[in-house]
Each structure stands twice: as C-alpha cells, then as structure tokens.
Design a protein around this motif. Sequence first.
Motif, PDB file in Angstrom:
ATOM      1  N   ASN A 305       0.818  -1.221   0.000  1.00 18.50           N
ATOM      2  CA  ASN A 305       0.000   0.000   0.000  1.00 18.50           C
ATOM      3  C   ASN A 305       0.850   1.269   0.000  1.00 18.50           C
ATOM      4  OD1 ASN A 305      -2.502  -1.406   0.130  1.00 18.50           O
ATOM      5  ND2 ASN A 305      -2.167  -1.768   2.318  1.00 18.50           N
ATOM      6  N   ILE A 306       2.137   1.122  -0.324  1.00 13.26           N
ATOM      7  CA  ILE A 306       3.053   2.261  -0.275  1.00 13.26           C
ATOM      8  C   ILE A 306       3.214   2.854  -1.675  1.00 13.26           C
ATOM      9  CG2 ILE A 306       5.300   3.054   0.597  1.00 13.26           C
ATOM     10  CD1 ILE A 306       3.550   1.448   2.604  1.00 13.26           C
ATOM     11  N   GLY A 307       3.407   4.163  -1.757  1.00 12.44           N
ATOM     12  CA  GLY A 307       3.712   4.804  -3.028  1.00 12.44           C
ATOM     13  C   GLY A 307       2.565   4.779  -4.013  1.00 12.44           C
ATOM     14  N   LYS A 320       1.304  12.382 -13.074  1.00 13.83           N
ATOM     15  CA  LYS A 320       0.359  12.587 -11.976  1.00 13.83           C
ATOM     16  C   LYS A 320       0.842  11.934 -10.680  1.00 13.83           C
ATOM     17  CE  LYS A 320      -3.163  14.854 -13.838  1.00 13.83           C
ATOM     18  NZ  LYS A 320      -3.576  16.187 -13.326  1.00 13.83           N
ATOM     19  N   ALA A 321       1.460  10.757 -10.797  1.00 10.65           N
ATOM     20  CA  ALA A 321       1.948  10.047  -9.608  1.00 10.65           C
ATOM     21  C   ALA A 321       3.074  10.829  -8.934  1.00 10.65           C
ATOM     22  CB  ALA A 321       2.431   8.654  -9.992  1.00 10.65           C
ATOM     23  N   ILE A 322       4.001  11.339  -9.745  1.00 12.52           N
ATOM     24  CA  ILE A 322       5.105  12.131  -9.174  1.00 12.52           C
ATOM     25  C   ILE A 322       4.560  13.433  -8.588  1.00 12.52           C
ATOM     26  CG2 ILE A 322       7.318  13.251  -9.622  1.00 12.52           C
ATOM     27  CD1 ILE A 322       7.640  11.346 -12.046  1.00 12.52           C
ATOM     28  N   GLU A 323       3.659  14.071  -9.324  1.00 15.57           N
ATOM     29  CA  GLU A 323       3.050  15.319  -8.848  1.00 15.57           C
ATOM     30  C   GLU A 323       2.385  15.113  -7.494  1.00 15.57           C
ATOM     31  OE1 GLU A 323       0.130  18.589 -10.889  1.00 15.57           O
ATOM     32  OE2 GLU A 323      -0.667  16.543 -10.688  1.00 15.57           O
ATOM     33  N   TYR A 324       1.660  13.997  -7.356  1.00 10.05           N
ATOM     34  CA  TYR A 324       0.967  13.700  -6.097  1.00 10.05           C
ATOM     35  C   TYR A 324       1.964  13.630  -4.939  1.00 10.05           C
ATOM     36  CZ  TYR A 324      -1.586  11.083  -2.524  1.00 10.05           C
ATOM     37  OH  TYR A 324      -2.157  10.683  -1.337  1.00 10.05           O
ATOM     38  N   MET A 325       3.077  12.936  -5.156  1.00 11.13           N
ATOM     39  CA  MET A 325       4.072  12.790  -4.094  1.00 11.13           C
ATOM     40  C   MET A 325       4.733  14.127  -3.757  1.00 11.13           C
ATOM     41  SD  MET A 325       3.888   9.797  -3.034  1.00 11.13           S
ATOM     42  CE  MET A 325       3.148   8.251  -3.560  1.00 11.13           C
ATOM     43  N   LEU A 326       5.000  14.928  -4.770  1.00  8.75           N
ATOM     44  CA  LEU A 326       5.656  16.218  -4.539  1.00  8.75           C
ATOM     45  C   LEU A 326       4.756  17.191  -3.786  1.00  8.75           C
ATOM     46  CD1 LEU A 326       7.451  16.803  -7.971  1.00  8.75           C
ATOM     47  CD2 LEU A 326       8.442  15.939  -5.846  1.00  8.75           C
ATOM     48  N   LEU A 328       2.625  16.283  -1.377  1.00  9.37           N
ATOM     49  CA  LEU A 328       2.364  15.847  -0.005  1.00  9.37           C
ATOM     50  C   LEU A 328       3.004  16.825   0.972  1.00  9.37           C
ATOM     51  CD1 LEU A 328       3.107  11.986  -0.133  1.00  9.37           C
ATOM     52  CD2 LEU A 328       0.858  13.064   0.088  1.00  9.37           C
ATOM     53  N   ASP A 329       2.380  16.992   2.145  1.00 10.32           N
ATOM     54  CA  ASP A 329       3.043  17.813   3.160  1.00 10.32           C
ATOM     55  C   ASP A 329       4.239  17.043   3.719  1.00 10.32           C
ATOM     56  OD1 ASP A 329       2.277  16.204   5.558  1.00 10.32           O
ATOM     57  OD2 ASP A 329       0.251  16.902   5.093  1.00 10.32           O
ATOM     58  N   LYS A 330       5.099  17.735   4.419  1.00  5.84           N
ATOM     59  CA  LYS A 330       6.372  17.155   4.853  1.00  5.84           C
ATOM     60  C   LYS A 330       6.175  15.910   5.713  1.00  5.84           C
ATOM     61  CE  LYS A 330      10.796  18.269   7.005  1.00  5.84           C
ATOM     62  NZ  LYS A 330      11.631  19.308   7.669  1.00  5.84           N
ATOM     63  N   ASP A 331       5.214  15.935   6.633  1.00  6.28           N
ATOM     64  CA  ASP A 331       4.996  14.795   7.533  1.00  6.28           C
ATOM     65  C   ASP A 331       4.575  13.547   6.762  1.00  6.28           C
ATOM     66  OD1 ASP A 331       5.702  16.273   9.713  1.00  6.28           O
ATOM     67  OD2 ASP A 331       3.647  16.681  10.376  1.00  6.28           O
ATOM     68  N   ASN A 332       3.634  13.702   5.824  1.00  6.03           N
ATOM     69  CA  ASN A 332       3.176  12.553   5.039  1.00  6.03           C
ATOM     70  C   ASN A 332       4.269  12.042   4.099  1.00  6.03           C
ATOM     71  OD1 ASN A 332       0.537  12.031   5.957  1.00  6.03           O
ATOM     72  ND2 ASN A 332      -0.245  13.806   4.844  1.00  6.03           N
ATOM     73  N   ASN A 335       6.608  10.083   6.214  1.00  2.00           N
ATOM     74  CA  ASN A 335       5.966   8.845   6.653  1.00  2.00           C
ATOM     75  C   ASN A 335       5.981   7.797   5.544  1.00  2.00           C
ATOM     76  OD1 ASN A 335       4.454   7.305   8.655  1.00  2.00           O
ATOM     77  ND2 ASN A 335       2.703   7.537   7.281  1.00  2.00           N
ATOM     78  N   GLN A 336       5.764   8.237   4.299  1.00  2.98           N
ATOM     79  CA  GLN A 336       5.843   7.317   3.159  1.00  2.98           C
ATOM     80  C   GLN A 336       7.235   6.687   3.069  1.00  2.98           C
ATOM     81  OE1 GLN A 336       3.719   6.478   0.103  1.00  2.98           O
ATOM     82  NE2 GLN A 336       2.254   6.694   1.766  1.00  2.98           N
ATOM     83  N   LYS A 337       8.250   7.473   3.341  1.00  4.90           N
ATOM     84  CA  LYS A 337       9.628   6.962   3.310  1.00  4.90           C
ATOM     85  C   LYS A 337       9.833   5.873   4.365  1.00  4.90           C
ATOM     86  CE  LYS A 337      12.269  10.859   1.456  1.00  4.90           C
ATOM     87  NZ  LYS A 337      13.506  11.635   1.650  1.00  4.90           N
TER      88      LYS A 337
END
Length: 367
Positions: A305-307, A320-326, A328-332, A335-337
């Motif tokens: 369920n990651i990434g 769109k996938a890269i845009e979504y990750m960029l 994200l706020d810093k905490d999220n 957390n994904q990392k």
Amino acid sequence: MKNKKPKVLHIISSLQQGGAERQLIELVKKNKNHAICQLISGNAFEDEVNDNKIKIFDLKTKNIFSFIINLYKLNKIINYYNPDVINTWMYHSSLMIIVLKLMKIKNNIPLIWGLRCSNMDTSHYSILLKMVIKFCKFFSHIPDIIINNSKAGLDFHKKLGFKNKHTVIHNGIDTSRFLLNEKFRNNFRSQYKIHKDAIVLLCVGRNDPMKDHDTLIKAFKKLNRKFPSVILLLAGLGTEKIKNLNNIITLGPRKDIEYIYSSSDIIISSSAFGEGFSNALAEGMSSKLIPIATEVGDSKYILGNIGKLIKPKSINELYKAIEYMLELDKDNFENQKKLARKRILNNFSQNKMMSSYNKLYAEIVDK
C-alpha cells in the motif's frame, strides 16, 4: 546429505551489472560451497568476488563457434567441481546445460532453472533470443524444478508453455547495506551541486526498451515546468549515453549505488514489460525512497500500500503520480519513506531468500 549443505554450481551468461547478477553474488557470498560459471567474461562485482573469495569459472564465449567448444569446457568444469546441484540463471545458460544433458553428459546431477523475467516483449530483441526461449520451452520438462523470482514470471512462463514444476523465490534485499546514510546523501549532493532541500527522483536500470526511459523523460520534462527545482537521476549501463536534459543527471553504471539511493527521495520503476522482481525498486524502498512503479511483474506486491502504482507507458499517469508525491506535506512525505523501508524489512529480507534457496537445494538433493 541430511546434515551437509549441497555443493552448487551456478551458471549465468555474465557477471555484468544487473538484478539477477546481484542476487547471485549475494547468494554465493553466504554459501562458501557454491561457485559460479559465466559464459561471457565480465565482472562488475570484482571487489566483492575477491573479498569473499568466490570461485569463478569463465568460459569466455564470444560467438556460436566458441559456444560449441565451450560445451566441452563446461563439462570439464562440472567434472572438476563435482557439484550436487546445478542452478542456471536465465535462458542462455539454461539452454547450454540442456545441450549437455541431451548429449547424455552429467544426466544424474539435479538441475534447477532460474528464470527472472515476466511478460517479455521479444520484438525489441534479436531473433537469437527468440530462438533460445523457444528451445528452452521445448526442453522445459528436463530440469527438476524452475525457480521464478516473481509470481508474474511464473504465470508468464506457464502461459508460454513451459512445463515442469515451478516455484517462486522473491529477491532478498540486504537492508543493512541499503539504508539511508546522511553522510552519503550530503557528499553526493555536494559533488553534483544538488541543493540539500531539492527533491531528487531516481531511476536505476540499464538503457533498454524494457526500462522505458523515454516515457520517464517525457513525464519529467512536463513535470519540470511546474517543479523546476526537482532533479532526476538516471543510473545504469548505457544511461550515460542518454542526452543530458535540463535537471536530468545521467550517471551510467555505478558501483557506489548506495550513495545514489541515499541522495534521492523517490525511486521510479518505469518498466514497460519484462520486469520480474525489480531489485532497484526494493533497494530504493529499503533506503527510504518513496516508490512509484508501473504495474509490471510483481511491482504491485513489492509496493503493497506504499507509493503509487501506475499503468506502463503512460506519460500522464507517471506525471500525476510524481506530482501527487511532490505535493504531499512534509509529515506525510516522510511517513511514506519510513513505510517503504518497513515494507522491505518485513517482506523481502535477504535471510528469507537465502533460507528458501538453501531449503530447495537440500530437498532436491535428498529426493
């Protein structure tokens, strides 16, 4: 051989850089009674081979004529090393050992084939590869068992018509080696003049139609207009030949891949086809990189369920996938990392892979 580890001879096309080659080296490093025979000269892992005193036999195959001569040489190596099991890696070595079997040479040694790809699109490759795959399919009843490194690969080969018993052993990641190292991160970024706060995307893989750098570069060019500070690193054999574009750094083959993972934030697998289990994807996740991958091979299972999981060859979905990750706020984002590394620690440890291989070797010898 109940209390003794079987002696295994691994046969592979070459020890050039690649995911299969990396897994083989890791397996043999931990099993001192294993040796490697390569058909074609090449050793991207020379330091590790020397440090761990790995026994390497080199057939130095150069063309079809030397291939025929090397059947005799391979037979001599097998006689000399006297393995309990022969484990081939990928198609060419699997075919070569089958020729010896058909010549009634060494018929009594248990044989394991190791197949690493999934939905191969052979239209991008030579007619020789197509012929080798067809021959392997025809003789696939001969090995005692076929190991696939992905469920997708197992399904693909069964659909192609490969017979015999199949199993899956996923790749194992050295999580003590592939982890975030701040010193590596700072040194690499300083060397390449990358700002300490810049978001860095990474794709690791040879320059090959399978890896589909074209789609990635097109998505990145579009992305860079909105996020001009983002950097893309391309590492792997042949990437040094890719024309340098704005904010894209092409690194070519690298032995210091840990530095590159640590310097990055997002790992991208843009493969269009053929990928079984992406080492780069899992190593990146182990190094706390957020994964974005096309749904090729077992990438869906690797990510959990990651990434983000996307369709192959889709510039827009990748963008769109890269845009979504960029965004994200810093905490999220952080957390994904953390979740990415946890996913690898819990599911794809090197010890789990080693245990699966060694159990299979013991079982096949004791049959």
